[in-house]
Design a protein around this motif. Sequence first.
Motif, mmCIF file in Angstrom:
data_model
loop_
_atom_site.group_PDB
_atom_site.id
_atom_site.type_symbol
_atom_site.label_atom_id
_atom_site.label_comp_id
_atom_site.label_asym_id
_atom_site.label_seq_id
_atom_site.Cartn_x
_atom_site.Cartn_y
_atom_site.Cartn_z
ATOM 1 N N ASP A 1 -27.165 21.517 6.553
ATOM 2 C CA ASP A 1 -27.762 20.369 6.713
ATOM 3 C C ASP A 1 -27.408 19.521 5.605
ATOM 4 O O ASP A 1 -27.647 19.685 4.591
ATOM 5 C CB ASP A 1 -29.383 20.485 6.959
ATOM 6 C CG ASP A 1 -29.873 19.253 7.338
ATOM 7 O OD1 ASP A 1 -29.332 18.539 8.017
ATOM 8 O OD2 ASP A 1 -31.217 19.247 6.948
ATOM 9 N N PRO A 2 -26.924 18.145 5.998
ATOM 10 C CA PRO A 2 -26.788 17.084 4.783
ATOM 11 C C PRO A 2 -27.985 16.896 4.076
ATOM 12 O O PRO A 2 -27.562 16.714 2.882
ATOM 13 C CB PRO A 2 -26.246 16.065 5.459
ATOM 14 C CG PRO A 2 -25.567 16.379 6.741
ATOM 15 C CD PRO A 2 -26.667 17.591 7.237
ATOM 16 N N THR A 3 -28.966 16.758 4.588
ATOM 17 C CA THR A 3 -30.180 16.817 3.876
ATOM 18 C C THR A 3 -30.396 17.671 2.575
ATOM 19 O O THR A 3 -30.853 17.352 1.492
ATOM 20 C CB THR A 3 -31.466 16.444 4.529
ATOM 21 O OG1 THR A 3 -31.024 15.545 5.612
ATOM 22 C CG2 THR A 3 -32.656 16.031 3.896
ATOM 23 N N LEU A 4 -30.033 18.820 3.085
ATOM 24 C CA LEU A 4 -30.344 19.960 2.023
ATOM 25 C C LEU A 4 -29.252 19.817 0.951
ATOM 26 O O LEU A 4 -29.594 20.380 -0.378
ATOM 27 C CB LEU A 4 -30.226 21.225 2.755
ATOM 28 C CG LEU A 4 -30.319 22.741 1.962
ATOM 29 C CD1 LEU A 4 -31.970 22.676 1.577
ATOM 30 C CD2 LEU A 4 -30.123 23.941 2.869
ATOM 31 N N ILE B 1 -27.739 17.334 -0.244
ATOM 32 C CA ILE B 1 -28.230 15.945 -0.976
ATOM 33 C C ILE B 1 -29.465 16.161 -1.841
ATOM 34 O O ILE B 1 -29.355 16.062 -2.960
ATOM 35 C CB ILE B 1 -28.467 14.796 -0.031
ATOM 36 C CG1 ILE B 1 -27.219 14.365 0.560
ATOM 37 C CG2 ILE B 1 -29.246 13.740 -0.985
ATOM 38 C CD1 ILE B 1 -27.684 13.291 1.561
ATOM 39 N N ALA B 2 -30.302 17.119 -1.374
ATOM 40 C CA ALA B 2 -31.521 17.523 -2.218
ATOM 41 C C ALA B 2 -31.267 18.651 -3.294
ATOM 42 O O ALA B 2 -31.667 18.333 -4.350
ATOM 43 C CB ALA B 2 -32.730 17.993 -1.220
ATOM 44 N N ALA B 3 -30.291 19.452 -3.011
ATOM 45 C CA ALA B 3 -30.194 20.284 -4.023
ATOM 46 C C ALA B 3 -29.121 19.635 -5.210
ATOM 47 O O ALA B 3 -29.274 19.832 -6.284
ATOM 48 C CB ALA B 3 -29.100 21.346 -3.359
ATOM 49 N N THR B 4 -28.126 18.839 -4.581
ATOM 50 C CA THR B 4 -27.559 18.034 -5.613
ATOM 51 C C THR B 4 -28.265 17.155 -6.471
ATOM 52 O O THR B 4 -28.205 17.179 -7.837
ATOM 53 C CB THR B 4 -26.466 17.015 -4.864
ATOM 54 O OG1 THR B 4 -25.620 17.754 -4.001
ATOM 55 C CG2 THR B 4 -25.488 16.255 -5.983
ATOM 56 N N CYS B 5 -29.430 16.598 -5.951
ATOM 57 C CA CYS B 5 -30.342 15.422 -7.006
ATOM 58 C C CYS B 5 -31.119 16.498 -7.520
ATOM 59 O O CYS B 5 -31.361 16.164 -8.826
ATOM 60 C CB CYS B 5 -31.197 14.979 -5.662
ATOM 61 S SG CYS B 5 -30.421 13.613 -4.871
ATOM 62 N N LEU B 6 -31.630 17.708 -7.166
ATOM 63 C CA LEU B 6 -32.244 18.496 -8.058
ATOM 64 C C LEU B 6 -31.259 19.161 -9.164
ATOM 65 O O LEU B 6 -31.916 19.098 -10.359
ATOM 66 C CB LEU B 6 -32.860 19.695 -7.244
ATOM 67 C CG LEU B 6 -33.804 20.660 -7.993
ATOM 68 C CD1 LEU B 6 -34.858 20.211 -8.473
ATOM 69 C CD2 LEU B 6 -34.182 21.997 -7.009
ATOM 70 N N VAL B 7 -30.158 19.490 -9.190
ATOM 71 C CA VAL B 7 -29.291 19.927 -10.249
ATOM 72 C C VAL B 7 -29.138 18.733 -11.154
ATOM 73 O O VAL B 7 -29.256 19.094 -12.281
ATOM 74 C CB VAL B 7 -27.989 20.363 -9.441
ATOM 75 C CG1 VAL B 7 -26.904 20.549 -10.558
ATOM 76 C CG2 VAL B 7 -28.235 21.584 -8.756
ATOM 77 N N GLY B 8 -28.986 17.410 -10.585
ATOM 78 C CA GLY B 8 -28.522 16.488 -11.542
ATOM 79 C C GLY B 8 -29.855 16.021 -12.195
ATOM 80 O O GLY B 8 -29.845 15.938 -13.359
ATOM 81 N N LEU B 9 -31.071 16.150 -11.752
ATOM 82 C CA LEU B 9 -32.160 15.936 -12.417
ATOM 83 C C LEU B 9 -32.464 17.074 -13.591
ATOM 84 O O LEU B 9 -32.945 16.737 -14.475
ATOM 85 C CB LEU B 9 -33.578 15.903 -11.541
ATOM 86 C CG LEU B 9 -34.933 15.770 -12.054
ATOM 87 C CD1 LEU B 9 -34.994 14.103 -12.353
ATOM 88 C CD2 LEU B 9 -35.940 15.829 -10.789
ATOM 89 N N ILE B 10 -32.199 18.197 -13.230
ATOM 90 C CA ILE B 10 -32.247 19.404 -14.168
ATOM 91 C C ILE B 10 -31.529 19.151 -15.251
ATOM 92 O O ILE B 10 -31.622 19.109 -16.483
ATOM 93 C CB ILE B 10 -31.971 20.650 -13.728
ATOM 94 C CG1 ILE B 10 -33.339 21.264 -12.790
ATOM 95 C CG2 ILE B 10 -31.830 21.890 -14.719
ATOM 96 C CD1 ILE B 10 -32.936 22.277 -11.907
ATOM 97 N N VAL B 11 -30.102 18.518 -15.038
ATOM 98 C CA VAL B 11 -28.966 18.269 -16.072
ATOM 99 C C VAL B 11 -29.576 16.928 -17.148
ATOM 100 O O VAL B 11 -29.601 17.191 -18.309
ATOM 101 C CB VAL B 11 -27.577 17.992 -15.559
ATOM 102 C CG1 VAL B 11 -26.849 17.242 -16.587
ATOM 103 C CG2 VAL B 11 -27.052 19.265 -14.985
ATOM 104 N N VAL B 12 -30.070 16.052 -16.366
ATOM 105 C CA VAL B 12 -30.593 14.845 -17.130
ATOM 106 C C VAL B 12 -31.888 15.223 -17.985
ATOM 107 O O VAL B 12 -31.993 14.719 -19.160
ATOM 108 C CB VAL B 12 -30.942 13.701 -16.411
ATOM 109 C CG1 VAL B 12 -31.782 12.634 -16.812
ATOM 110 C CG2 VAL B 12 -29.652 12.982 -15.657
ATOM 111 N N ALA B 13 -32.727 15.824 -17.387
ATOM 112 C CA ALA B 13 -34.062 16.437 -18.191
ATOM 113 C C ALA B 13 -33.616 17.329 -19.386
ATOM 114 O O ALA B 13 -34.116 17.324 -20.586
ATOM 115 C CB ALA B 13 -34.823 17.214 -17.246
#
Length: 83
Positions: free
Chosen positions: A4-7, A9-21
């Motif tokens: 699912d494209p939403t899944l 996108i959500a996983a990518t955003c979560l990984v990006g947020l973890i990297v930024v944090a």
Amino acid sequence: MMTDPTLVIAATCLVGLIVVAFALLRGWQGWLAYKREALDRLQRGAGHGEIEGGAAVGAARIELADMKERIKKLEAIASGVEL
């Protein structure tokens, strides 16, 4: 198997947020270490005289004397006395 494209996108955003944090946390720890070192240097330098590296103390005294002289001049101007 279709994902699912939403899944994705959500996983990518979560990984990006973890990297930024993680990057922000490392930066914060580095800044704290820098401030600790600065405080240590300040405490080690507090016992020295003006000749041995306390030039900042001498500069502060000169600046304070300059400010006192300016205040005297301003008070004289305010009271109408000509210098």
